[in-house]
Design a protein around this motif. Sequence first.
Motif, PDB file in Angstrom:
ATOM      1  N   HIS A 109      73.536  23.596  48.018  1.00 51.58           N
ATOM      2  CA  HIS A 109      74.005  22.460  47.393  1.00 51.58           C
ATOM      3  C   HIS A 109      74.638  22.945  46.064  1.00 51.58           C
ATOM      4  N   ALA A 110      75.141  24.058  45.920  1.00 48.74           N
ATOM      5  CA  ALA A 110      75.602  24.720  44.447  1.00 48.74           C
ATOM      6  C   ALA A 110      76.864  23.890  44.412  1.00 48.74           C
ATOM      7  N   VAL A 111      77.629  23.588  45.511  1.00 46.40           N
ATOM      8  CA  VAL A 111      78.735  22.858  45.216  1.00 46.40           C
ATOM      9  C   VAL A 111      78.906  21.582  44.688  1.00 46.40           C
ATOM     10  N   ALA A 112      77.626  21.037  44.301  1.00 45.98           N
ATOM     11  CA  ALA A 112      77.130  19.705  43.757  1.00 45.98           C
ATOM     12  C   ALA A 112      77.331  20.015  42.207  1.00 45.98           C
ATOM     13  N   ARG A 113      77.270  21.384  41.721  1.00 48.08           N
ATOM     14  CA  ARG A 113      77.025  21.423  40.506  1.00 48.08           C
ATOM     15  C   ARG A 113      76.098  20.730  39.615  1.00 48.08           C
ATOM     16  N   PRO A 114      74.944  20.968  39.833  1.00 48.65           N
ATOM     17  CA  PRO A 114      73.975  20.194  39.205  1.00 48.65           C
ATOM     18  C   PRO A 114      73.805  20.539  37.780  1.00 48.65           C
ATOM     19  N   ASP A 115      73.630  19.599  36.857  1.00 49.20           N
ATOM     20  CA  ASP A 115      73.414  19.744  35.514  1.00 49.20           C
ATOM     21  C   ASP A 115      72.169  20.009  35.059  1.00 49.20           C
ATOM     22  N   PHE A 116      71.129  19.387  35.877  1.00 49.93           N
ATOM     23  CA  PHE A 116      69.543  19.648  35.517  1.00 49.93           C
ATOM     24  C   PHE A 116      68.792  19.616  36.965  1.00 49.93           C
ATOM     25  N   VAL A 117      67.969  20.598  36.872  1.00 50.77           N
ATOM     26  CA  VAL A 117      67.164  20.962  38.054  1.00 50.77           C
ATOM     27  C   VAL A 117      65.687  20.816  37.763  1.00 50.77           C
ATOM     28  N   LYS A 118      64.850  19.843  38.401  1.00 47.73           N
ATOM     29  CA  LYS A 118      63.450  20.099  38.090  1.00 47.73           C
ATOM     30  C   LYS A 118      62.687  20.666  39.310  1.00 47.73           C
ATOM     31  N   LEU A 119      61.964  21.545  39.283  1.00 46.14           N
ATOM     32  CA  LEU A 119      61.014  22.254  40.449  1.00 46.14           C
ATOM     33  C   LEU A 119      59.490  22.099  40.174  1.00 46.14           C
ATOM     34  N   ASP A 120      59.060  21.181  40.884  1.00 45.72           N
ATOM     35  CA  ASP A 120      57.508  21.010  40.953  1.00 45.72           C
ATOM     36  C   ASP A 120      56.930  21.159  42.338  1.00 45.72           C
ATOM     37  N   LEU A 121      56.881  22.406  42.751  1.00 40.81           N
ATOM     38  CA  LEU A 121      56.640  22.719  44.192  1.00 40.81           C
ATOM     39  C   LEU A 121      55.491  23.264  44.739  1.00 40.81           C
ATOM     40  N   CYS A 122      54.504  23.079  43.811  1.00 38.08           N
ATOM     41  CA  CYS A 122      53.237  23.443  44.244  1.00 38.08           C
ATOM     42  C   CYS A 122      52.993  24.998  44.922  1.00 38.08           C
ATOM     43  N   GLY A 123      53.635  25.733  43.966  1.00 38.77           N
ATOM     44  CA  GLY A 123      53.505  27.073  44.588  1.00 38.77           C
ATOM     45  C   GLY A 123      54.854  27.885  45.340  1.00 38.77           C
TER      46      GLY A 123
END
Length: 309
Positions: free
Chosen positions: A220-234
């Motif tokens: 999804h790099a093409v979407a050029r995210p400005d903010f990423v939240k990762l809460d993935l339980c490990g």
Amino acid sequence: MPQGNPAALSTTIRRTTLGRLGEVLRPRRRLVPVGKLGGPTGPAEAAVRAMAQAVPMGGGTLLCRTLGRHKMLVDAGDFTLAPHLAMDGFWEWWTTRFLIEQLKPGQVFVDGGACYGYFSLLAGELVGPNGKVLAFEPNPRSASLLRRNLALNGMGDRAEVEEVALAGPGSGRVMRLAMPEGSPMNSHLLPEDLSGTGGSQGANQGPDLAMVATRPLDRHAVARPDFVKLDLCGAEEAAFEGMQELLAANPKVQLLVCFNPVRCMAPAAFLERLARQFPLRRLTSDGTMADCAPSDALRGGDVMLYLAR
């Protein structure tokens, strides 16, 4: 109602009429403006708590009012996240406040481990109709409620739900997702699958185990995210490795990464990896940033790391 007493009967009718009229004319509670949710915790939190309510719905769900404005369907059998949303109307006030003060209209937000969509809904409102939310949730039940919540709050045109688990650069295969009873927010990929040593061991499916698709965030790099939240339980270690192309393409991206040394495969090495690319900072209990030494994060418990260049 009094019988045979005209005066008493007239008084009762008058009181009943006035009572009904009062219900019609009584000012209704207005939704809490999202702009009022930032800043000092006390007043905003009190306003949200005053608006919190939950109504039983069909299909084992509750309908909650969250943040004094959003309607959210949650699993009635959830004894971890759902009670907070139902009784308090919010979750992790420090993260909530931080996002309110950081996200801007038109931005792209990635919610990795979205569950029912509490942060996806908040982000959808903050980025507005010209922004975008990419919500990733592998738990099938939670992903279904997530879609319904986005549609229920008019966010369907600015949000996409991906029913996949974020993982490393070599992901793309099916892995096993453990779904603890009564705690959908703690659904997690099995460590041996993440490390590439498990995949076919043991039972493949059951009441608390599902086979789910996985994907690196680099797709999804093409979407050029400005903010990423990762809460993935490990799975944060693997997911971070799986977004290196995204970070290279958009060096100004901001990250929130939930870190817990108990859930990491190599916690010290992971922190060292993060520190090579970003200053290490964490969110405090009042939603502000503070420097974070690796030794502080390794003491135990969840730490929400803020990573930005």
